[in-house]
Design an enzyme around this catalytic site. Structure first.
Site, short mmCIF file in Angstrom:
data_model
loop_
_atom_site.label_atom_id
_atom_site.label_comp_id
_atom_site.label_asym_id
_atom_site.label_seq_id
_atom_site.Cartn_x
_atom_site.Cartn_y
_atom_site.Cartn_z
N ASP A 74 -5.52 -8.66 11.74
CA ASP A 74 -5.91 -8.90 10.34
C ASP A 74 -6.48 -10.31 10.24
O ASP A 74 -6.18 -11.18 11.07
CB ASP A 74 -4.70 -8.76 9.41
CG ASP A 74 -5.11 -8.47 7.97
OD1 ASP A 74 -5.10 -7.30 7.56
OD2 ASP A 74 -5.46 -9.43 7.24
N ARG A 86 1.57 6.69 7.09
CA ARG A 86 2.45 5.92 7.97
C ARG A 86 3.40 6.86 8.70
O ARG A 86 3.66 6.71 9.89
CB ARG A 86 3.28 4.91 7.15
CG ARG A 86 2.54 3.64 6.80
CD ARG A 86 3.47 2.61 6.18
NE ARG A 86 3.79 2.89 4.78
CZ ARG A 86 3.05 2.50 3.75
NH1 ARG A 86 1.95 1.82 3.95
NH2 ARG A 86 3.41 2.79 2.51
N CYS A 143 -11.05 3.65 1.52
CA CYS A 143 -10.42 3.67 0.19
C CYS A 143 -11.48 3.43 -0.89
O CYS A 143 -11.15 3.18 -2.04
CB CYS A 143 -9.29 2.65 0.10
SG CYS A 143 -9.86 0.97 0.31
N TYR A 186 0.84 -1.20 0.00
CA TYR A 186 0.00 0.00 0.00
C TYR A 186 0.88 1.25 0.00
O TYR A 186 1.03 1.93 1.01
CB TYR A 186 -0.98 -0.03 1.18
CG TYR A 186 -2.06 -1.05 0.96
CD1 TYR A 186 -3.23 -0.70 0.29
CD2 TYR A 186 -1.89 -2.38 1.33
CE1 TYR A 186 -4.22 -1.64 0.04
CE2 TYR A 186 -2.86 -3.33 1.08
CZ TYR A 186 -4.02 -2.95 0.43
OH TYR A 186 -4.99 -3.88 0.16
N ASP A 217 -7.99 0.82 8.81
CA ASP A 217 -7.77 0.94 7.36
C ASP A 217 -8.39 -0.28 6.66
O ASP A 217 -7.68 -1.14 6.15
CB ASP A 217 -6.27 1.04 7.07
CG ASP A 217 -6.00 1.25 5.59
OD1 ASP A 217 -6.87 1.79 4.89
OD2 ASP A 217 -4.90 0.87 5.13
N ALA A 219 -12.07 -8.50 12.25
CA ALA A 219 -12.00 -7.26 13.04
C ALA A 219 -13.32 -6.95 13.73
O ALA A 219 -13.33 -6.51 14.88
CB ALA A 219 -11.59 -6.10 12.14
N1 SAH Z 1 -3.53 -1.05 6.41
C1 SAH Z 1 -2.88 -1.90 5.44
C2 SAH Z 1 -3.76 -2.22 4.27
C3 SAH Z 1 -5.07 -2.84 4.65
S1 SAH Z 1 -5.79 -3.76 3.34
C4 SAH Z 1 -1.58 -1.25 4.98
O1 SAH Z 1 -1.42 -0.05 5.15
O2 SAH Z 1 -0.74 -1.96 4.44
C5 SAH Z 1 -7.11 -4.49 4.14
C6 SAH Z 1 -6.72 -5.66 5.03
O3 SAH Z 1 -7.89 -6.04 5.72
C7 SAH Z 1 -6.24 -6.91 4.33
O4 SAH Z 1 -4.99 -7.28 4.84
C8 SAH Z 1 -7.28 -7.98 4.64
O5 SAH Z 1 -6.69 -9.25 4.91
C9 SAH Z 1 -7.89 -7.44 5.89
N2 SAH Z 1 -9.29 -7.80 6.16
C10 SAH Z 1 -10.33 -7.85 5.31
N3 SAH Z 1 -11.49 -8.09 5.98
C11 SAH Z 1 -11.15 -8.24 7.29
C12 SAH Z 1 -11.89 -8.49 8.48
N4 SAH Z 1 -13.21 -8.65 8.46
N5 SAH Z 1 -11.22 -8.54 9.65
C13 SAH Z 1 -9.87 -8.35 9.68
N6 SAH Z 1 -9.13 -8.11 8.60
C14 SAH Z 1 -9.76 -8.05 7.41
#
Ligand code: SAH
Length: 396
Positions: free
Chosen positions: A250, A212, A340, A205, A300, A280
């Site tokens: 995650d 960050r 996003c 990302y 995020d 989550a």
């Molecule tokens: N914040 C990260 C990007 C997040 S992308 C960065 O800056 O690199 C979204 C992420 O959410 C993915 O890794 C995906 O595995 C996770 N994800 C999707 N649905 C989810 C859920 N219900 N609970 C936890 N994680 C989840």
């Protein structure tokens, strides 16, 4: 060049240099162009408006290459690639030795609709997302080689938007050397491992770079929850910034495993972080029931809204996750919350987060409006390129 004639009045957006021609704007195309063919777009009166790539299967029937009458050839692509790369060099001229990964070509914003090119160290990773980009793939790759001189170019055109153009997924080495399993990039002194074959988007990302940095600057001494952590980008930045403890959360075990490697690579002691694998929505509820609190939370989530039909449900998802976030924050805590989803505009997002704060009984101040890093360029004429929005909130 075959001509495509617009309906009366439908030249307006083109006059404002917007690069998309929707199927509903077209009156007639006397000779049916081929897939990806360069066509001339004309007003209903026959006046020249633009040269564009024809996409017969998409709602966006044509995407503009140029608003001047010119041939779309290798020369054209060389100019566009040169200009985009020059722009990035200027943008990062002060930190180039501390930054080894960035977006070089951001599609429409750089005058190359459907073309994405990201630099990861000595490698480039590309996506070709439209009929025109696909039709000129060889020339574009050739120009990227000439301008950037990468060790290898890898393709990650394995994204669902290609289906809308009638294209199948494609991924693999295009030219040069195979990239290693992980490429280590340097971002403002922090190292990240990127898997360009299996990683999200082109591997990382990159769009969250500045955010960050903002997290790192506020993390000192704080207990941090990095929710939807993926490979732990925000978590590593927080740890390097002096966070007391970082919890990465995650649903992907692979992403969490890579985040451990990245913590180690940056010399972060394992006693300063933990990973939680799970959903989550469930885990945050459990945290709430357990009375757990954090001083800084990053939310995020993935794109909850892919189409208009998903808007309502997506909004509920954002509201729910933000509500939980507010509940888990200590007074005086910081919340970094993002969306996003391009289909969610900033005002709506603000309303949703405000409603969540209200329901949680918390007062929140906007410290900073957050968005995508500037190499993920947004052209004034193409607001659709703006997708990442967020707030840094100080929560009482
Ligand atoms: N914040 C990260 C990007 C997040 S992308 C960065 O800056 O690199 C979204 C992420 O959410 C993915 O890794 C995906 O595995 C996770 N994800 C999707 N649905 C989810 C859920 N219900 N609970 C936890 N994680 C989840």
């Amino acid at each position: 060049m075959k001509k495509v004639i617009l309906k009366p009045g439908r030249e307006k957006s083109l006059n404002r240099r917007h690069p998309w021609i929707f199927s509903g704007a077209i009156a007639r195309n006397p000779e049916e162009p081929e897939f990806g063919e360069t066509v001339e777009i004309c007003s209903s009166e026959g006046a020249f408006l633009a040269v564009a790539a024809w996409s017969p299967r998409s709602q966006i029937s044509a995407r503009v290459w140029s608003f001047s009458k010119r041939g779309i050839d290798r020369e054209f692509f060389l100019e566009q690639v040169r200009e985009a790369v020059r722009g990035r060099e200027a943008l990062f001229s002060e930190c180039s030795n501390q930054l080894t990964a960035c977006r070089l070509i951001a599609a429409e914003a750089d005058g190359l609709p459907g073309v994405i090119a990201d630099r990861y160290g000595d490698y480039l990773v590309c996506q070709f997302l439209s009929a025109g980009a696909e039709a000129h793939r060889n020339d574009i790759v050739d120009c990227l080689n000439e301008v950037c001189i990468p060790v290898g170019i890898y393709e990650r055109s394995d994204v669902s938007v290609r289906q809308k153009e009638g294209l199948n997924d494609r991924a693999g080495l295009i030219c040069g050397q195979e990239p290693p399993e992980v490429i280590v990039i340097n971002e403002n002194g922090i190292k990240y491992e990127v898997n360009v074959r299996t990683g999200h988007k082109t591997g990382f990302y990159l769009d969250q770079r500045d955010n960050r940095e903002a997290v790192a600057a506020h993390a000192s001494g704080r207990d941090v929850l990095n929710c939807f952590s993926y490979t732990g980008g925000f978590g590593v930045a927080a740890a390097v910034g002096g966070a007391k403890f970082v919890t990465n959360l995650d649903s992907s075990q692979n992403a969490l495993a890579l985040s451990d490697d990245i913590m180690r690579l940056n010399g972060i002691d394992p006693s300063r972080y933990a990973n939680v694998e799970g959903d989550a929505f469930k885990v945050l509820r459990e945290f709430r029931e357990q009375g757990r609190k954090f001083d800084l939370i990053i939310l995020d989530p993935p794109k909850f809204i892919e189409s208009q039909q998903q808007l309502h449900r997506g909004c509920r998802g954002y509201k729910d996750i933000n509500l939980l976030g507010f509940h888990l924050l200590n007074p005086g805590g910081m919340l970094y919350t993002f969306s996003c989803s391009g289909l969610m505009d900033s005002h709506l997002f603000q309303k949703i987060v405000a409603d969540a704060a209200l329901d949680a009984g918390r007062k929140a101040m906007i410290v900073k409006w957050l968005t995508q890093a500037p190499d993920h360029a947004v052209s004034l004429n193409f607001p659709e390129g703006f997708y990442l929005k967020g707030f840094q909130l100080q929560v009482q």
